[in-house]
Design a protein around this motif. Structure first.
Motif, short mmCIF file in Angstrom:
data_model
loop_
_atom_site.label_atom_id
_atom_site.label_comp_id
_atom_site.label_asym_id
_atom_site.label_seq_id
_atom_site.Cartn_x
_atom_site.Cartn_y
_atom_site.Cartn_z
N ASN A 159 49.39 54.37 43.26
CA ASN A 159 48.52 53.93 42.15
C ASN A 159 47.51 52.90 42.62
O ASN A 159 46.35 52.92 42.21
N ALA A 160 47.98 51.98 43.47
CA ALA A 160 47.08 50.92 43.96
C ALA A 160 45.92 51.52 44.76
O ALA A 160 44.81 50.98 44.76
N LYS A 162 44.89 54.89 44.25
CA LYS A 162 44.17 55.77 43.31
C LYS A 162 43.24 55.01 42.38
O LYS A 162 42.16 55.45 42.08
N ASP A 187 46.35 45.17 44.27
CA ASP A 187 45.15 45.92 44.65
C ASP A 187 43.88 45.25 44.14
O ASP A 187 43.93 44.35 43.31
N ILE A 190 40.46 48.81 39.61
CA ILE A 190 39.79 48.75 38.30
C ILE A 190 40.53 47.84 37.31
O ILE A 190 39.96 47.47 36.29
N GLY A 191 41.78 47.50 37.60
CA GLY A 191 42.54 46.62 36.71
C GLY A 191 42.98 47.33 35.43
O GLY A 191 42.59 48.48 35.17
N ILE A 192 43.83 46.64 34.66
CA ILE A 192 44.35 47.22 33.41
C ILE A 192 44.06 46.22 32.28
O ILE A 192 44.51 45.07 32.34
N VAL A 200 51.54 50.89 29.76
CA VAL A 200 51.41 51.77 30.93
C VAL A 200 52.76 52.24 31.49
O VAL A 200 52.80 53.21 32.23
N TYR A 205 51.72 57.68 29.17
CA TYR A 205 50.65 56.78 28.72
C TYR A 205 49.65 56.57 29.86
O TYR A 205 50.03 56.26 30.98
N SER A 212 42.43 59.74 34.89
CA SER A 212 43.74 60.13 35.36
C SER A 212 43.76 61.60 35.78
O SER A 212 44.39 62.00 36.74
N GLY A 217 46.92 62.38 38.26
CA GLY A 217 48.15 61.70 37.80
C GLY A 217 48.90 62.50 36.75
O GLY A 217 48.33 63.35 36.06
N GLY A 219 51.03 60.68 34.58
CA GLY A 219 51.33 59.74 33.50
C GLY A 219 52.81 59.35 33.50
O GLY A 219 53.29 58.69 32.57
N LEU A 220 53.54 59.77 34.55
CA LEU A 220 54.98 59.47 34.58
C LEU A 220 55.36 58.49 35.69
O LEU A 220 56.49 58.02 35.74
N GLY A 221 54.40 58.20 36.58
CA GLY A 221 54.71 57.38 37.76
C GLY A 221 55.31 56.02 37.42
O GLY A 221 56.36 55.64 37.96
N SER A 246 45.03 44.71 40.09
CA SER A 246 46.36 44.61 39.48
C SER A 246 47.37 44.18 40.50
O SER A 246 47.22 44.43 41.69
N PHE A 248 51.59 44.39 40.81
CA PHE A 248 52.92 44.76 40.30
C PHE A 248 53.97 44.13 41.21
O PHE A 248 53.89 44.25 42.44
P1 ADP Z 1 49.35 58.30 36.40
O1 ADP Z 1 50.02 59.50 36.91
O2 ADP Z 1 48.33 58.59 35.31
O3 ADP Z 1 48.82 57.43 37.49
P2 ADP Z 1 51.29 56.18 35.90
O4 ADP Z 1 52.47 56.19 34.99
O5 ADP Z 1 51.54 55.97 37.34
O6 ADP Z 1 50.52 57.53 35.62
O7 ADP Z 1 50.30 55.07 35.38
C1 ADP Z 1 49.97 55.04 33.99
C2 ADP Z 1 48.55 54.53 33.82
O8 ADP Z 1 48.50 53.14 34.18
C3 ADP Z 1 47.51 55.22 34.71
O9 ADP Z 1 47.02 56.39 34.12
C4 ADP Z 1 46.44 54.13 34.82
O10 ADP Z 1 45.64 54.17 33.66
C5 ADP Z 1 47.26 52.84 34.78
N1 ADP Z 1 47.53 52.28 36.12
C6 ADP Z 1 48.66 52.40 36.85
N2 ADP Z 1 48.59 51.71 38.00
C7 ADP Z 1 47.38 51.13 38.02
C8 ADP Z 1 46.69 50.27 38.94
N3 ADP Z 1 47.26 49.87 40.09
N4 ADP Z 1 45.44 49.86 38.61
C9 ADP Z 1 44.88 50.23 37.45
N5 ADP Z 1 45.46 51.05 36.53
C10 ADP Z 1 46.69 51.50 36.80
#
Ligand code: ADP
Length: 260
Positions: A159-160, A162, A187, A190-192, A200, A205, A212, A217, A219-221, A246, A248
């Motif tokens: 994710n970091a 992507k 990372d 783009i931030g959240i 998230v 979601y 996404s 993606g 949406g389950l990661g 972001s 984590f």
């Molecule tokens: P996805 O498969 O869509 O990446 P995730 O469950 O991993 O699904 O993440 C859910 C949502 O959280 C993503 O669609 C994205 O909008 C947001 N997200 C997750 N990680 C990050 C991140 N490192 N930076 C920005 N947004 C993030």
């Protein structure tokens, strides 16, 4: 609860009572609602790529498509089929997590070594987005289920990458304190936005559906990350700001040992 009071029936003293059974069904109803929502979401998520595959393959089969378009259509079908595979894999992963009994045995897992082995797997994706990944910290072991910890760290680092910007960076750090071991993935992406930060971690979601889709993606990661963390008695903290990135952090309690 048994309530009883003495009463007189035909001049004779008897005990009359009733049994009151109080059950809190809130948790059960909530679980049932979540299950229904999950099924509805899964159906929706499966239908979108399948509709696309059916549409493109129908045009190809009809013979009406221009020869120069065929390759593009085949690529679309391949892309959607890959999305379906990723989705089915994540759904299977989540259902495995729901079945705690079927988990592989715990072992001592060095998180630093685990991350070191994950980085090469993400190299192509990072290179294509011109994102630099750095690993800092030192060896630190947790008592856990290796494939789950691998999935958790992989999802966070992926994710970091992507959700980063071109030329951005990812810092993965493993730190050991007196009572905790922390895995941090930070990372410059783009931030959240604050209003999405709690959500998230919910299944399916996404902050931005179109982005996404483009990043492939499911949406389950993060739902998998949260679930896997809970199985290890770990917490997941998120701090993020739009446009500046972001962070984590998964915090493991060294004392944690799952009940047998
Ligand atoms: P996805 O498969 O869509 O990446 P995730 O469950 O991993 O699904 O993440 C859910 C949502 O959280 C993503 O669609 C994205 O909008 C947001 N997200 C997750 N990680 C990050 C991140 N490192 N930076 C920005 N947004 C993030």
């Amino acid at each position: 609860r048994l309530l009883s009071t003495p009463v007189t029936v035909a001049g004779e003293q008897k005990q009359a009572g009733m049994v009151v059974l109080l059950l809190d069904v809130t948790a059960r109803q909530q679980a049932e609602r979540q299950r229904r929502e999950f099924t509805a979401n899964v159906s929706h998520e499966l239908r979108t790529p399948l509709t696309s595959i059916a549409g493109y393959s129908e045009i190809m089969a009809s013979g009406l498509a221009k020869p120069e378009d065929l390759r593009g259509f085949a690529e679309k079908i391949h892309g959607e089929a890959s999305r379906l595979i990723a989705l089915v894999n994540d759904i299977m992963e989540l259902s495995k997590l729901d079945e705690k009994a079927a988990l592989p045995p715990r072992e001592n897992v060095d998180l630093f070594d685990l991350c070191e082995k994950i980085l090469p797997r993400l190299k192509p994706e990072a290179e294509s987005r011109k994102v630099l990944i750095e690993l800092t910290g030192r060896r630190a072991c947790v008592w856990g289920v290796r494939p789950l910890l691998d999935e958790m760290a992989f999802n966070l680092i992926e994710n970091a990458v992507k959700y980063n910007r071109e030329g951005g960076s990812v810092l993965v750090d493993v730190a050991e304190g007196n009572e905790t071991v922390a895995l941090t993935v930070q990372d410059t992406g783009i931030g959240i936005p604050p209003e999405h930060q709690d959500r998230v971690f919910e299944r399916f979601y996404r902050v931005d559906k179109s982005h996404s889709k483009e990043t492939g993606g499911t949406g389950l990661g993060l739902a998998i990350v949260k679930h896997a963390a809970a199985i290890h008695g770990a917490s997941v903290e998120l701090s993020s700001a739009p446009d500046s990135g972001s962070c984590f952090t998964v915090i493991f309690d060294k004392e944690f040992h799952a009940p047998a």
